[in-house]
Design a protein around this motif. Structure first.
Motif, PDB file in Angstrom:
ATOM      1  N   GLY A   1      13.752   7.687  -2.790  1.00 53.17           N
ATOM      2  CA  GLY A   1      14.833   7.319  -1.882  1.00 53.17           C
ATOM      3  C   GLY A   1      14.706   5.847  -1.548  1.00 53.17           C
ATOM      4  O   GLY A   1      14.625   5.009  -2.436  1.00 53.17           O
ATOM      5  N   ARG A   2      14.623   5.547  -0.269  1.00 54.96           N
ATOM      6  CA  ARG A   2      14.468   4.158   0.178  1.00 54.96           C
ATOM      7  C   ARG A   2      13.018   3.815   0.495  1.00 54.96           C
ATOM      8  O   ARG A   2      12.735   2.756   1.053  1.00 54.96           O
ATOM      9  N   HIS A   3      12.098   4.694   0.138  1.00 59.84           N
ATOM     10  CA  HIS A   3      10.682   4.497   0.429  1.00 59.84           C
ATOM     11  C   HIS A   3       9.901   4.269  -0.854  1.00 59.84           C
ATOM     12  O   HIS A   3      10.289   4.753  -1.916  1.00 59.84           O
ATOM     13  N   TYR A   4       8.806   3.536  -0.737  1.00 63.05           N
ATOM     14  CA  TYR A   4       7.950   3.272  -1.888  1.00 63.05           C
ATOM     15  C   TYR A   4       6.577   3.887  -1.666  1.00 63.05           C
ATOM     16  O   TYR A   4       6.101   3.973  -0.534  1.00 63.05           O
ATOM     17  N   ARG A   5       5.963   4.264  -2.775  1.00 62.05           N
ATOM     18  CA  ARG A   5       4.576   4.700  -2.770  1.00 62.05           C
ATOM     19  C   ARG A   5       3.864   3.929  -3.868  1.00 62.05           C
ATOM     20  O   ARG A   5       4.396   3.744  -4.971  1.00 62.05           O
ATOM     21  N   VAL A   6       2.646   3.495  -3.572  1.00 57.86           N
ATOM     22  CA  VAL A   6       1.841   2.732  -4.515  1.00 57.86           C
ATOM     23  C   VAL A   6       0.640   3.591  -4.891  1.00 57.86           C
ATOM     24  O   VAL A   6      -0.088   4.067  -4.011  1.00 57.86           O
ATOM     25  N   SER A   7       0.455   3.784  -6.189  1.00 59.84           N
ATOM     26  CA  SER A   7      -0.707   4.573  -6.611  1.00 59.84           C
ATOM     27  C   SER A   7      -1.965   3.727  -6.417  1.00 59.84           C
ATOM     28  O   SER A   7      -1.925   2.493  -6.499  1.00 59.84           O
ATOM     29  N   LYS A   8      -3.064   4.400  -6.169  1.00 57.67           N
ATOM     30  CA  LYS A   8      -4.329   3.682  -5.990  1.00 57.67           C
ATOM     31  C   LYS A   8      -4.707   2.939  -7.261  1.00 57.67           C
ATOM     32  O   LYS A   8      -5.258   1.846  -7.207  1.00 57.67           O
ATOM     33  N   SER A   9      -4.374   3.515  -8.418  1.00 59.45           N
ATOM     34  CA  SER A   9      -4.682   2.839  -9.684  1.00 59.45           C
ATOM     35  C   SER A   9      -3.822   1.576  -9.852  1.00 59.45           C
ATOM     36  O   SER A   9      -4.311   0.562 -10.352  1.00 59.45           O
ATOM     37  N   SER A  10      -2.565   1.611  -9.424  1.00 59.44           N
ATOM     38  CA  SER A  10      -1.714   0.419  -9.487  1.00 59.44           C
ATOM     39  C   SER A  10      -2.241  -0.671  -8.552  1.00 59.44           C
ATOM     40  O   SER A  10      -2.214  -1.855  -8.896  1.00 59.44           O
ATOM     41  N   LEU A  11      -2.713  -0.267  -7.393  1.00 59.23           N
ATOM     42  CA  LEU A  11      -3.281  -1.227  -6.456  1.00 59.23           C
ATOM     43  C   LEU A  11      -4.537  -1.865  -7.049  1.00 59.23           C
ATOM     44  O   LEU A  11      -4.744  -3.075  -6.942  1.00 59.23           O
ATOM     45  N   GLU A  12      -5.345  -1.067  -7.721  1.00 61.71           N
ATOM     46  CA  GLU A  12      -6.565  -1.587  -8.355  1.00 61.71           C
ATOM     47  C   GLU A  12      -6.213  -2.608  -9.441  1.00 61.71           C
ATOM     48  O   GLU A  12      -6.827  -3.672  -9.524  1.00 61.71           O
ATOM     49  N   VAL A  13      -5.212  -2.318 -10.259  1.00 63.05           N
ATOM     50  CA  VAL A  13      -4.765  -3.252 -11.297  1.00 63.05           C
ATOM     51  C   VAL A  13      -4.271  -4.546 -10.654  1.00 63.05           C
ATOM     52  O   VAL A  13      -4.595  -5.650 -11.107  1.00 63.05           O
ATOM     53  N   PHE A  14      -3.490  -4.417  -9.588  1.00 60.78           N
ATOM     54  CA  PHE A  14      -2.972  -5.583  -8.868  1.00 60.78           C
ATOM     55  C   PHE A  14      -4.123  -6.447  -8.354  1.00 60.78           C
ATOM     56  O   PHE A  14      -4.115  -7.671  -8.525  1.00 60.78           O
ATOM     57  N   LEU A  15      -5.115  -5.823  -7.749  1.00 60.63           N
ATOM     58  CA  LEU A  15      -6.240  -6.576  -7.196  1.00 60.63           C
ATOM     59  C   LEU A  15      -7.043  -7.259  -8.296  1.00 60.63           C
ATOM     60  O   LEU A  15      -7.455  -8.413  -8.147  1.00 60.63           O
ATOM     61  N   LYS A  16      -7.256  -6.569  -9.400  1.00 62.09           N
ATOM     62  CA  LYS A  16      -7.994  -7.174 -10.516  1.00 62.09           C
ATOM     63  C   LYS A  16      -7.244  -8.365 -11.089  1.00 62.09           C
ATOM     64  O   LYS A  16      -7.863  -9.346 -11.490  1.00 62.09           O
ATOM     65  N   SER A  17      -5.925  -8.301 -11.097  1.00 70.55           N
ATOM     66  CA  SER A  17      -5.137  -9.415 -11.643  1.00 70.55           C
ATOM     67  C   SER A  17      -5.120 -10.621 -10.696  1.00 70.55           C
ATOM     68  O   SER A  17      -4.725 -11.706 -11.089  1.00 70.55           O
ATOM     69  N   HIS A  18      -5.549 -10.424  -9.454  1.00 66.54           N
ATOM     70  CA  HIS A  18      -5.582 -11.503  -8.477  1.00 66.54           C
ATOM     71  C   HIS A  18      -7.001 -11.958  -8.132  1.00 66.54           C
ATOM     72  O   HIS A  18      -7.208 -12.688  -7.175  1.00 66.54           O
ATOM     73  N   THR A  19      -7.963 -11.504  -8.925  1.00 71.12           N
ATOM     74  CA  THR A  19      -9.345 -11.886  -8.688  1.00 71.12           C
ATOM     75  C   THR A  19      -9.542 -13.347  -9.095  1.00 71.12           C
ATOM     76  O   THR A  19      -9.076 -13.779 -10.141  1.00 71.12           O
ATOM     77  N   VAL A  20     -10.223 -14.087  -8.227  1.00 69.75           N
ATOM     78  CA  VAL A  20     -10.466 -15.504  -8.465  1.00 69.75           C
ATOM     79  C   VAL A  20     -11.961 -15.719  -8.581  1.00 69.75           C
ATOM     80  O   VAL A  20     -12.741 -15.229  -7.761  1.00 69.75           O
ATOM     81  N   GLY A  21     -12.371 -16.476  -9.598  1.00 67.41           N
ATOM     82  CA  GLY A  21     -13.780 -16.805  -9.761  1.00 67.41           C
ATOM     83  C   GLY A  21     -14.639 -15.587 -10.003  1.00 67.41           C
ATOM     84  O   GLY A  21     -14.172 -14.554 -10.459  1.00 67.41           O
ATOM     85  N   GLY A  22     -15.913 -15.708  -9.679  1.00 59.54           N
ATOM     86  CA  GLY A  22     -16.825 -14.590  -9.802  1.00 59.54           C
ATOM     87  C   GLY A  22     -17.365 -14.371 -11.202  1.00 59.54           C
ATOM     88  O   GLY A  22     -18.221 -13.536 -11.408  1.00 59.54           O
ATOM     89  N   THR A  23     -16.893 -15.128 -12.186  1.00 62.27           N
ATOM     90  CA  THR A  23     -17.417 -14.961 -13.541  1.00 62.27           C
ATOM     91  C   THR A  23     -18.533 -15.957 -13.760  1.00 62.27           C
ATOM     92  O   THR A  23     -18.459 -17.120 -13.390  1.00 62.27           O
ATOM     93  N   SER A  24     -19.567 -15.489 -14.361  1.00 64.65           N
ATOM     94  CA  SER A  24     -20.729 -16.309 -14.615  1.00 64.65           C
ATOM     95  C   SER A  24     -20.672 -16.851 -16.043  1.00 64.65           C
ATOM     96  O   SER A  24     -20.397 -16.116 -16.986  1.00 64.65           O
ATOM     97  N   HIS A  25     -20.902 -18.130 -16.203  1.00 63.37           N
ATOM     98  CA  HIS A  25     -20.884 -18.750 -17.535  1.00 63.37           C
ATOM     99  C   HIS A  25     -22.280 -19.234 -17.883  1.00 63.37           C
ATOM    100  O   HIS A  25     -22.522 -20.420 -18.068  1.00 63.37           O
ATOM    101  N   GLU A  26     -23.220 -18.315 -17.978  1.00 66.71           N
ATOM    102  CA  GLU A  26     -24.617 -18.688 -18.267  1.00 66.71           C
ATOM    103  C   GLU A  26     -24.837 -18.943 -19.721  1.00 66.71           C
ATOM    104  O   GLU A  26     -24.275 -18.422 -20.579  1.00 66.71           O
TER     105      GLU A  26
END
Length: 66
Positions: free
Chosen positions: A41-66
Motif C-alpha cells: 500500500g502506502r507503507h514500506y518494509r525493508v528486509s534485514k538482508s537489504s539493509l545489510e547490503v545497503f550498509l556494506k555498500s556505504h562502508t568507508v575505509g577499514g581495508t588493510s593494505h599490508e
C-alpha cells in the motif's frame, strides 16, 4: 521458494532508529533506489538482508593494505 518471515522485515521508522537518521532520509534512500524495500500500500518494509547490503555498500575505509 523459501517462506517469508515477517520478523525479517523492518519498518522505515525502525531502520531510521537503527541508523540514527530521520525517516525522511530513509524514504529518500528508498525513492532513489539506494535502499531496497517492498511497498505494501502506502507503507514500506525493508528486509534485514537489504539493509545489510545497503550498509556494506556505504562502508568507508577499514581495508588493510599490508
Amino acid at each position: 521458494m523459501s517462506r517469508l518471515n515477517l520478523k525479517d522485515f523492518l519498518t522505515v521508522q525502525e531502520v531510521a532508529a537503527l541508523l540514527q537518521l530521520s525517516a525522511l532520509t530513509i524514504y529518500k534512500y528508498i525513492k532513489t533506489e539506494k535502499l531496497e524495500a517492498i511497498a505494501i500500500g502506502r507503507h514500506y518494509r525493508v528486509s534485514k538482508s537489504s539493509l545489510e547490503v545497503f550498509l556494506k555498500s556505504h562502508t568507508v575505509g577499514g581495508t588493510s593494505h599490508e
